[in-house]
Every structure is written in C-alpha cells, then in structure tokens.
Write an enzyme that holds these catalytic residues in place. Structure first.
Site, mmCIF file in Angstrom:
data_model
loop_
_atom_site.group_PDB
_atom_site.id
_atom_site.type_symbol
_atom_site.label_atom_id
_atom_site.label_comp_id
_atom_site.label_asym_id
_atom_site.label_seq_id
_atom_site.Cartn_x
_atom_site.Cartn_y
_atom_site.Cartn_z
ATOM 1 N N GLY A 70 0.810 -1.209 0.000
ATOM 2 C CA GLY A 70 0.000 0.000 0.000
ATOM 3 C C GLY A 70 0.844 1.259 0.000
ATOM 4 N N ASN A 82 7.819 10.416 -5.049
ATOM 5 C CA ASN A 82 6.481 10.542 -5.631
ATOM 6 C C ASN A 82 5.627 11.289 -4.614
ATOM 7 O OD1 ASN A 82 3.850 10.288 -6.526
ATOM 8 N ND2 ASN A 82 4.060 8.151 -7.157
ATOM 9 N N THR A 109 2.180 9.559 -3.395
ATOM 10 C CA THR A 109 2.210 8.410 -2.486
ATOM 11 C C THR A 109 2.975 8.744 -1.207
ATOM 12 O OG1 THR A 109 4.084 7.563 -3.772
ATOM 13 C CG2 THR A 109 1.916 6.673 -4.292
ATOM 14 N N GLN A 154 1.757 8.387 2.738
ATOM 15 C CA GLN A 154 2.490 7.724 3.818
ATOM 16 C C GLN A 154 2.524 8.597 5.070
ATOM 17 O OE1 GLN A 154 3.831 4.502 4.112
ATOM 18 N NE2 GLN A 154 2.404 4.411 2.413
ATOM 19 N N GLY A 201 7.952 5.666 5.416
ATOM 20 C CA GLY A 201 6.796 4.855 5.814
ATOM 21 C C GLY A 201 6.478 4.939 7.291
ATOM 22 N N GLU A 202 7.442 5.312 8.094
ATOM 23 C CA GLU A 202 7.229 5.235 9.533
ATOM 24 C C GLU A 202 7.319 6.568 10.258
ATOM 25 O OE1 GLU A 202 8.853 1.084 10.889
ATOM 26 O OE2 GLU A 202 9.717 1.637 8.975
#
Lengths: 333, 698, 180
Positions: B462, B587, B590, B594, B660-661
């Site tokens: 995802g 990007n 996206t 995130q 991501g985190e």
C-alpha cells in the site's frame, strides 16, 4: 456455527407458533447482533425464524398524536423520519449516534432493543459468564470491566446494555407491543430489560417465543424538547462510555416536566426517576441539575476501573439538561 | 539526446489503481480455489500449560470436514529460526490464543463449526502476564530490536543530573498496541507434487517467507513459490511469516488439496505480533537556559516466553538531542503473553512519545517555548556515535511548521483558551526515523518490442512501491514510464528484502536503479536490442554497506490542535500538521499518503487505541475492531503535510530517506502536549481517554 | 462454482434467488452462509472483503436494494430476492463509476483492501445525503432536502469504513468530489 433451519415467517402468528414449538429457535431481524453472536458461538439456535419480512415496516400516526413504529423498521429509516426528527429529536439523535450507516440500514427496531451486552467475557465462549452459561461465574467484577455497569449490577453480572436507541425511547416513555402464544401485551420500554440479579441470563422480561411487533411513542409533551448525548472513545462508530437522553420543559425558569435516562451504566436503559422527582418544580439551573443527578447516581457502585462513569454521566446529563433549558451558552458539540 | 521530464519526483498515480477501485486486485484469501478447502484455526484457552487430551470426534463427524490437525497428527517441521512458527509441534501452550489445532473442511462454514467442536483438555500451570518495573524476571538483554545495544552509558549521568539546576523526572507508559491491518493474515497454499509448495501469502516480503518455509519443510528455496501481489497492509505484522502460512502449507500437504486459511480478526492479537507495552523512565537535567546536561531514558518492556523481542524505545534518545551525560537502557521480562513484534516504527514510536512529552514538560520547567528548547539542544554530531549527520533539518521543519501552523500567536499558558464547553490547546513534537538499507537484487530486461521488464521481489503493501520503483527505473533508463513493465510481489523474482524499516524504496530502488542504469549503458553499446533481448542484473550487497560514516536519519515536526469537551472528557483533534525532511521525495502523491497514514495511526495511539492484558486469563481484552478503537473517518481532521527537500549525497542513488514510519513518530506527543496545553492536565499514560482526563477537568 | 459436498441436509440448506450486479442467480445455500461468503466463495466476486466478519470494519460493504449494508452480518438466505451491487458492478463497462474515478484522482487508498467497501459505502452515502437523510452532525432543524456533503458530513457518514492505512483525508476529498 452449527447448521440450523431457516424459516421465513409470513405472519406474526406463524412466527410465534414456530418459535413456541422450538425451544432452541430464535427470531432473526436485521441480524446485526444475532449473526455476530452466532459466529462467536455465543448463540447457537437450531432454527431461525426470519421476522424481518413481517408487515411491521411502517411508521404511523396514532390516534392520540403519537407514533407507532413497526418492529422491522430499519434503524436508518426511523432516524431520518421527518416526524421523528421534528417531534422526538432524542430518538433520531440516539439512532444516528449508534453503530454505522451500514449497520443502521440492516438493524431493525425490535432487534436493536434486544441487543446483548458487549462484555468481553460474554463474547468469549472460552471463558466463564453467568449471562451466557448460568452458574459459571463472572470474571468481569475483578477483571475487565471498564465499560461495564455501575448501577443495578449484581454479584453475578455487571453487564451493560449497549443500545443508544433504547435510552432515548426510555426517556420518551415509549411502549413496546409484543405478541406471544398467550396473546398481545404492551409494556413500557423502561420495563423491557431486566437487572441481572440472580438470573443474568434473562436480558428482558420477554418469554421465549414472544415477539416485539412495534414501539409506540406517546404524543410529545407540549413545549418540551428532547435530546441525546453520548460519550465515546472515538468520534463515531463506538459504543457509549456513558450516554443520556432527556425530555425537558421549563417554565418561568423552573422545571415543569422532565424525563431523564442514562445509557451504558446498567443492564438496562436507566430511567433516572429520583433525579426527575428532585427536579420537578425546581429552578432549571446547572446547580439543581447537578444536585438531582447526584441523587440518582448516589446508588452507583463502581468497580476498580469503571468509577469514571459516575462523574462522566453527571457531567453529560447536566450539560444535556442545561442545553435543553437554554440556560447555557451553546457549546459546540 | 532527448530531454524527458523526470519521472522521479513526479506526482504519479498508483499503477494498480484501477484494480484496487474495481475490486479486481486479488489478495491472499481471494485466491481460494474451486477445488480447494478452507481451514479455521483453534486457539488455546489456557495461558500456560499442556494439552493433555485431544478429541476431534465431534468435529470430524461432519462429512464436510476433511481433517483436524493438532500436535498429535500434524506434519513434523524442521527446526527454524522463528520459534513462533513451530505450530502444532508440541503439547506445550506458551500463551492463551496460541494456535493448537486446525480444522479443514470443504466450506468455510463447516471449517469454523469444526474448529468450535474440537475438544482439548489441558493441564494448566499458573501464569504470569503482568508487566511491572519490579518484576523479578526482568533482565538486561544483549540487544534490543534492530541490533541496538541494550545499554549505552556516556559520561556520568547521575552526577550531571544531580548538578543540573532544572530537573525533570517522570514515567511514561504506552499500552500494548495492535497492528490490525485491514487484511487479516491469510494464505492460500497448494503443493505441486511432494516437493513444490506454492502459496499466495499476505506478507510484507515473500523472499523471507520462501526462505523460512523452505527451512521448515526441508525444501530448497526454489521448491517454494510465494506470491504476495496485493497485500492489505501489514504495519510490521506481516514482516516475517506468521503461523497462518505454515498452517496453510501443512494442511495442503496433508489433504493434497489447495487450502485457504485466514485468521479471524479476534485471533490476530495473540498470534500476529503487536507493539509491546513500555514503561519509560525519563530524567532530563538541564541548565537554566534549557541546555540538556544529562539525559536518562530507561525502558521496561515485555516479551513472550517463546521469543525475545525488545522494543528499542530508548534508541531515539541516543541521537535526538545534545546530552553530555546519557544513560539509555532496555530491560525486559519474559511473560506468558503473546509474542510482540514490529509495529510501525518500533522503538522510535513509543520512545519519541515519551521523550517528546518530557521535552514539553522541560520547556515549561525552563519557561521556554518548546520549539526554542529543541533548537537549543540541536547537536552538531550524533551524541551517541560522534558521527556527523548526513543531513539534519529538524530545526527547519520546526520553524516551517510553526510558520504554517500559526505557532507564533500561541498563548503558552495552559487551559487559557475556551470555546463554550470546549478547552482548546496546541502542541508540538519532533519526529525522527533512521535511514536503513538492505542488500537487494533486481533485473532489467530490454525486450525487442522496446519495453523494459524490471523485476524485483519488492512488496507493495500500500506504500506505492510498485509505482515508485517504475519511476526509479524509468528515470535510470531515461525513458518514459510507459516503457517500463515493473513486476513485484513474487519469490521467483530477484531476491529482495522485506517492506519494513522504511527501507523498502531505498533498498529495492538502489537495485532497480543499478540494474536499469546498467541496462541503459549496455543498450548504448547496441544499435538495436537483440532479438532475444538484453538483461542486466544488479546486486547491491556492497553498496548497502556504505554510508556508515554518517548518522543518517529523517526528521519531522508535528503540530496538533485539540479540543477537550469538559462535559465528557472527550478529546478530538482539530488540526494536525506535519513537516518532514526525508531526503528527496520520489512521488509526492504516495509520499503524502504515507505521512498522512502515519499521522493518522499516531492520532489513534494518542487518543483511541489501547489493549488490556487480562490478568486472570492471559489474553488481550480488546480483540476485535469494536473494542480496539482504530481511528475512524470522523476522528481525522484535515491533516496538512509538507516537506523540506533535502539534497543528501550520502544516501542512495535516488537521494531518498524512508518515509513509511516517520509519520507516526511524534504524533502522539504532539497531541498529548496539546491536551496539556488545553487542560493543564498531563496524562503520562497513553491513550488520553475520558477516564484519564475527567477527574482533573474544571 | 464450488462443489457443494457436505453443505448439509435439506433442512439446513435453502434455495434462493439473488440479482447480483444485474445477473439473476438461483442456487441452494447452506443456511449458515453469509451474503459476503456467498459473493466471495460461491460467486467468486472477491471485491467485497472480509476484514472483521463482525460488522466492525465495513470492508464487506455492498449495496442491497440500493442501500449500503455489511454483507458479513446478513445470512444469504435472508437476502432472497434482493438486488445486490458489489464493487465489481459499479463501472459501466470500461467506464469507471465517478466515485471510482475520484478515488484514483485523490489517491483515496493505499493497500486497497478496504477500498471496495469504501467505494460502495460512498455510493450509498451520496445517495442518502441526496435523499435528505441527516447524519449525527447535521444541525437540528436543517431544512428538508438534500444534505450538502461538507467535510464534517462525509467524515461522519464514512465512519463505518475503517482504513488502517489512514487514507481518510483523501477518501473525504474523493467522496466530496463525486457528490458534486
């Protein structure tokens, strides 16, 4: 889930007849709670009698100016009904504060009243629970009970009833119409659910095979306004930590009419009669609201982790009544 | 030479968008086969002890039930690296909810009914499931998760703290938290002959699943094929194989038919990993200007008796602020509880909650604006390692965030803003997450028809990995993106690391870049592509070792505005704003998602998510999504996300850090700092719920 | 279609007819089969997802006679005669439904697992607002007629669909755009 028979009832008499001859059968309404509990193994019916297609799906005016709501009316239909919104806002608000739109589209009025507790032990067949298996014990009293009852509980059970709608109906003095093999009867919503006592497995006073056919709302009290408020851990789609519904009329600054009910404090919607009595004729002020609610909640018996419900219910009710009385500047809700 | 608009850095829609909005994207359980079987797991109902008897008679009475596997009849597994995968191998029960049997039937309905009908007798032993700082079993592990040393001592903390004119000493607690990806852990498994195992698995890295299953079933890696084309989230809980995939493979072997197994939502908290609870003792000593002289961050956490997992919550305190004297430690107790594992930003997430809440308290103690306090404690080298930072723009994030949020107009006094029954407040916190990279393989193949096939066993859970890797490929090839065919999510592709540690894009992208760059050069030497095509492979094992001379981290600043209802104690977030410095953003579409997603999960950590260990039964009480409150749409306000472009040459060919985190790191502290500003109440145990606030409200 | 071996005896199975995405379908089902499992395992329409199987996440949302419902909490037999629209039935051939287009345009998803339910729910939510249904955040005394889908309205109305990836901000934008 064990295999079960499925029958569609065509008329209420047939539905009642089917059930009264099958001790392990159950009525199926919208299914939002029953299917859930069957998957958990909490409910194990041998037969389901689908009553969702019975001709109880309309909302009609009664001769005395009230509303009669068929038991298979979906929660969403009831919540958005023009007359309900105009005359019984607490009911519309309570319904819209409950569950999710998808669930409200499935859930029926009758089924909503007959929801079972969300207690974690009740829902886990690997653990004791007196409501599920009488005599097996109640681990909640010393275990996980943050969401459970502070009023009317017993040594055997501290479950709460999860319905929002039932709290509003209780404050609105609604009646429940039922039919059974013995005939029809009508009782106040406030008397439908039971406190646990020694028999917590009996959620309501209904007998096996007794079917709710309608809920009847009395005519609104002239000049009174009703409202519902709910506190929860997230902003939507969560059961109440506590909730309150009230119907109030103030005249010359004094309470002329009041009905108050609490949700999520007990195994039934808690009609606050002591508070009501204490308020009648008293000034409609925050102070007297608080004093009256304190009188009601004096009977509360909190456990280790659910004592917060008492100040929560107090604040909630005082804010609700104060807003209804229009004596407090509107806070954003 | 043609000039192309750079595809890297461009706002690009996800390549699998259409499949996802039309319902044709298929996940592991969507691959159930018409000739296949369904399995349903049976959890243990004791917290510690042994199975003494098994009775599957009632379950097998239904002709639709094909088999019931227990430790008595399940295939023997070879010894593996992960003891949580040794399912149905012994009568021993290490925690409640451990899978102890598996019913397999021709329908889901029959499988579930059979699972309920399995009778197991146990002999229970007393269990020990409650964590406390004085638990007798507490010990110092060698390392915490991620290989961090358990203890780091620098200078004389006690002496420096004792001398500090301003001291802050407090204990912060975070509850167990559950990943709860929307897709429950699921697998569809079948065997082709005795020696070929095929699986669709819900996994963050099918190369890892392939290797671990090969080990357990004594196969060669090429005898295991694992596909994870679409994965419904993981947040760490699918980072390594979970028992479902082993069980599905076992059942398929025993029955000779394809088997689909999905864990029920209620089973997940016990067997799919979770964030362990932490008790964090923070002591910060500062001079009167707010400069930190001594910092201690001491963690107490828990793991199961099955496996040691230590949440490295003190790690961020080793790198975040100046601390001439420092003491950062981890202690763990092994209890009869489910095994914890990775959940989004393990270590940083709970650790930075505590550190950033403590910094807020220190700012008040020093009479400083919390942003100014952080600026004054900005290190020029990483305190723990002495290494220079490859880039560090925390102060810029804080200042940019302050400007956008309107921080300068803030009245610092707590409980000073009111709107009817609502108390309003704002808070800030910093965030950080390390840059990690792992060795990866990739392959780029020029086809005669002019298209380029790019193959790498990345997993798109995802994050948009599929899309950004195609962008990286096109950029390296200097071709438009529509010339690139990217393939990810299958173990037959070149081996790649897991989607985790915010290292996916760095690791996979480095390999894709290297392969594509190599292919571009190779193509330059050919006038046309040979009929058989041209293939260049890449292995980044060497490159991934580089950059260690720098401390490499991403940074961010999070701002929150909350309202607290004095009538109910309910806290709702009105605004969230995050500014991040995470290298080059590859990007923006996206990437923004995130950050938004991380902040949303952080909001849940702050206000709605908690799980309670049931002392009597040894399981988590909040097992489903009605009781475990993941934020819903109504909880999430407008979230404003910005970033500062960094040009950091010490990262990877793309110049990116992981994203991501970091979005979840610091959110909870920003929100709880705002709650304090709104109410004057400091809640040091997450989440902030009505019961924690009510006793203190006016 | 899956083999019906072992679906039980005639007492615990029922013949029913459904209209799924415009196609009539008659079959015998195990009474225990939920509408969700029928769609996924029998009809092989795997768009609707099983996120929780208990009406607590919304991933299984489909439109039943035009209304959004949790298909995991309805026995298939109870839906006999109904018209069911799943995410697979929203597009018109190659032309996506406007809400599907909006989900792509606004990046209203990450992992995509909740997306079919979000989109079916969004279609239902837009229709409910158009029909004048209030929500918990609609002001008391709001006039009858279509409800404007403000951000707050969409947040409340889409709260029956959990997105753990946290794409809510984009989902709200997508639903609002499609409602215009």
């Amino acid at each position: 889930m064990k295999p079960f028979r499925y029958e569609t009832a065509t008329d209420p008499a047939a539905a009642v007849d089917l059930l009264s001859r099958a001790p392990r059968a159950a009525f199926l309404g919208g299914g939002t709670n029953l299917v859930d509990l069957m998957k958990l193994g909490v409910e194990v019916p041998e037969m389901l009698v689908d009553v969702s297609r019975l001709p109880f799906d309309d909302i009609t005016e009664t001769d005395n100016g009230g509303l009669r709501v068929g038991a298979t009316v979906r929660n969403s239909t009831l919540a958005v009904h023009t007359a309900v919104r105009a005359r019984y806002p607490a009911l519309s608000q309570a319904l819209l504060a409950g569950a999710s739109p998808q669930l409200r589209n499935l859930a029926t009025v009758g089924g909503n009243l007959l929801q079972r507790t969300r207690c974690t032990y009740f829902q886990d067949i690997g653990k004791p629970c007196n409501k599920r298996r009488p005599g097996s014990g109640c681990p909640a009293r010393s275990g996980i009970h943050r969401d459970l009852a502070v009023l009317g509980a017993s040594q055997h059970c501290v479950a709460t009833h999860p319905s929002d709608m039932a709290v509003a109906l209780t404050a609105l003095d609604a009646q429940v119409h039922c039919v059974s093999a013995d005939g029809e009867r009508t009782l106040p919503v406030a008397e439908l659910h039971r406190l646990p006592g020694d028999t917590p497995d009996q959620d309501t006073v209904l007998r096996h095979g007794e079917l709710i056919t309608a809920v009847e709302l009395p005519p609104p009290v002239p000049g009174a306004r009703s409202a519902y408020r709910k506190a929860r851990e997230r902003a939507s789609y969560a059961f109440a930590l506590a909730s309150a519904a009230a119907d109030l009329r103030v005249s010359d600054g004094n309470v002329e009419h009041v009905r108050l009910a609490f949700g999520a404090l007990a195994a039934k919607p808690w009609r606050a009669r002591a508070a009501e009595t204490a308020l009648l004729g008293r000034p409609a002020t925050e102070e007297s609201f608080g004093r009256a609610v304190d009188e009601e909640l004096a009977a509360a018996e909190p456990l280790r982790d659910n004592g917060y419900k008492i100040p929560l219910a107090r604040r909630l009710a005082v804010a609700l009544l104060t807003d209804l009385a229009g004596t407090h500047a509107e806070g954003a809700r | 030479m043609t000039t192309l608009p750079r595809t890297l850095g461009a706002d690009t829609a996800r390549l699998e968008s259409r499949e996802k909005v039309t319902g044709t994207a298929r996940y592991a359980a969507d691959h159930a086969r018409p000739d296949g079987l369904y399995a349903w797991a049976v959890p243990a109902t004791i917290a510690r002890g042994e199975i003494t008897a098994v009775d599957t008679g009632a379950a097998l009475a239904d002709p639709a039930v094909v088999t019931v596997l227990t430790h008595e009849n399940a295939p023997r597994l070879a010894e593996g690296d992960d003891p949580t995968l040794a399912v149905l191998q012994s009568r021993h029960v290490a925690h409640r909810g451990q899978i102890v049997a598996l019913a397999v039937a021709t329908s889901l309905e029959a499988a579930r009914a059979a699972a309920t009908a399995v009778r197991l007798d146990y002999s229970s032993e007393p269990h020990d499931v409650l964590l406390s700082t004085d638990h007798p079993g507490i010990y110092a592990p060698e390392t915490a998760n991620g290989g961090h040393p358990a203890d780091r001592l620098r200078g004389d903390f006690e002496a420096a703290y004792a001398e500090a004119p301003v001291q802050h000493d407090a204990v912060y607690e975070t509850p167990p938290l559950h990943n709860h990806p929307m897709e429950p852990h699921a697998a569809t498994a079948w065997w082709e002959g005795e020696r070929k195992l095929c699986l669709h698995d819900s996994s963050q890295g099918s190369s890892t699943v392939q290797q671990m299953l090969a080990q357990l079933f004594a196969l060669g890696p090429d005898q295991v094929l694992v596909t994870s084309e679409h994965v419904g989230g993981g947040f760490g809980s699918k980072g390594t194989p979970r028992p479902h995939v082993v069980l599905a493979a076992m059942a398929a072997r025993v029955t000779g038919r394809p088997v689909t197994l999905a864990f029920a939502r209620q089973q997940m908290p016990a067997v799919t990993g979770h964030r362990a609870p932490t008790i964090q003792h923070l002591r910060i000593g500062a001079d009167r200007d707010g400069r930190i002289q001594a910092l201690a961050h001491e963690i107490t956490t828990q793991s199961s008796t099955v496996q040691e997992f230590v949440e490295q919550a003190a790690a961020p305190s080793r790198t975040m602020y100046v601390s001439p004297a420092s003491r950062t430690t981890h202690r763990v107790a092994r209890l009869d509880v489910p095994t914890p594992s990775w959940m989004r930003a393990p270590g940083e997430c709970p650790g930075m909650y505590a550190l950033e809440a403590a910094m807020d308290e220190l700012a008040l103690a020093c009479g400083l604006d919390p942003i100014e306090l952080r600026v004054r404690n900005e290190p020029d080298r990483e305190p723990d390692s002495g290494r220079p930072y490859s880039s560090r723009h925390l102060v810029e994030c804080l200042r940019e965030g302050a400007r956008r949020f309107g921080w300068q107009d803030r009245d610092p006094r707590p409980a000073a803003r009111r709107d009817g029954r609502l108390l309003l407040g704002t808070g800030v916190a910093a965030s950080t997450y390390p840059v990690m990279v792992a060795p990866c393989h990739a392959e780029a193949h020029a086809r005669a028809d002019g298209l380029i096939d790019v193959r790498v066993n990345a997993t798109d859970i995802g994050t948009g990995a599929r899309t950004v890797l195609a962008q990286i490929a096109a950029d390296a090839l200097r071709l438009p993106m529509d010339r690139v065919r990217i393939r990810v999510g299958c173990s037959e592709l070149p081996e790649a690391p897991v989607a985790g540690g915010s290292a996916g894009t760095s690791s996979w992208g480095s390999a894709v870049h290297k392969a594509c760059d190599g292919l571009r050069r190779a193509l330059e030497e050919h006038s046309e592509v040979p009929a058989t095509g041209l293939t260049v492979g890449a292995d980044t094992t060497e490159e991934s070792k580089g950059g260690k001379e720098y401390a490499r981290h991403a940074y961010g600043a999070q701002f929150a505005e909350v309202q607290v209802d004095t009538a109910t104690g309910e806290t709702r977030v009105r605004r969230l704003l995050g500014v991040f410095a995470a290298g080059r953003i590859l990007n923006p579409r996206t990437a923004r998602s995130q950050f938004l997603g991380g902040m949303t999960m952080g909001l849940g950590m702050a206000l709605t998510e908690h799980s309670t260990m049931d002392r009597e039964f040894g399981d988590y009480a909040e097992r489903d999504l009605a009781m475990y409150h993941v934020p819903v749409c109504a909880d999430v306000p407008d979230i404003d996300v910005h970033w500062i472009e960094e040009d950091d040459p010490h990262l990877n060919p793309m110049g990116s850090k992981g994203i991501g985190e970091i979005g979840i790191v610091g959110t909870a502290a920003a929100v709880t700092n705002a709650v304090h500003h709104a109410t004057g109440v400091r809640v040091r145990s997450l989440p902030v719920t009505p019961d924690s606030l009510l006793p203190h409200l006016p | 279609m899956r083999s019906t071996e072992g679906t039980g005896d005639a007492e615990t199975t029922t013949a029913l007819t459904l209209h799924i995405n415009g196609e009539r379908r008659a079959q015998v089902v195990d009474n225990r089969t939920t509408l969700l499992d029928l769609l996924r395992e029998e009809v092989r329409l795997t768009g609707a997802k099983k996120g929780c199987d208990h009406g607590q996440c919304g991933a299984c949302t489909v439109l039943l006679d035009g209304h959004r419902v949790n298909s995991c909490l309805m026995f298939a037999v109870a839906a006999d005669g109904a018209h069911v629209t799943t995410v697979e039935g929203l597009a018109d051939g190659d032309a996506l439904h406007p809400l599907q287009e909006a989900f792509i345009a606004h990046d209203g998803f990450q992992c995509g697992f909740c997306t079919p339910g979000q989109i079916c729910s969004g279609v239902g939510a837009i229709a409910e607002a158009q029909a004048g249904w209030p929500s918990a955040v609609t002001p008391d005394g709001a006039p009858d007629g279509p409800v404007e889908l403000t951000g707050g309205e969409v947040r409340e109305r889409m709260s029956g669909n959990i997105c753990r990836c946290g794409a809510y901000v984009n989902i709200i934008d997508a639903v609002r755009e499609a409602a215009r």
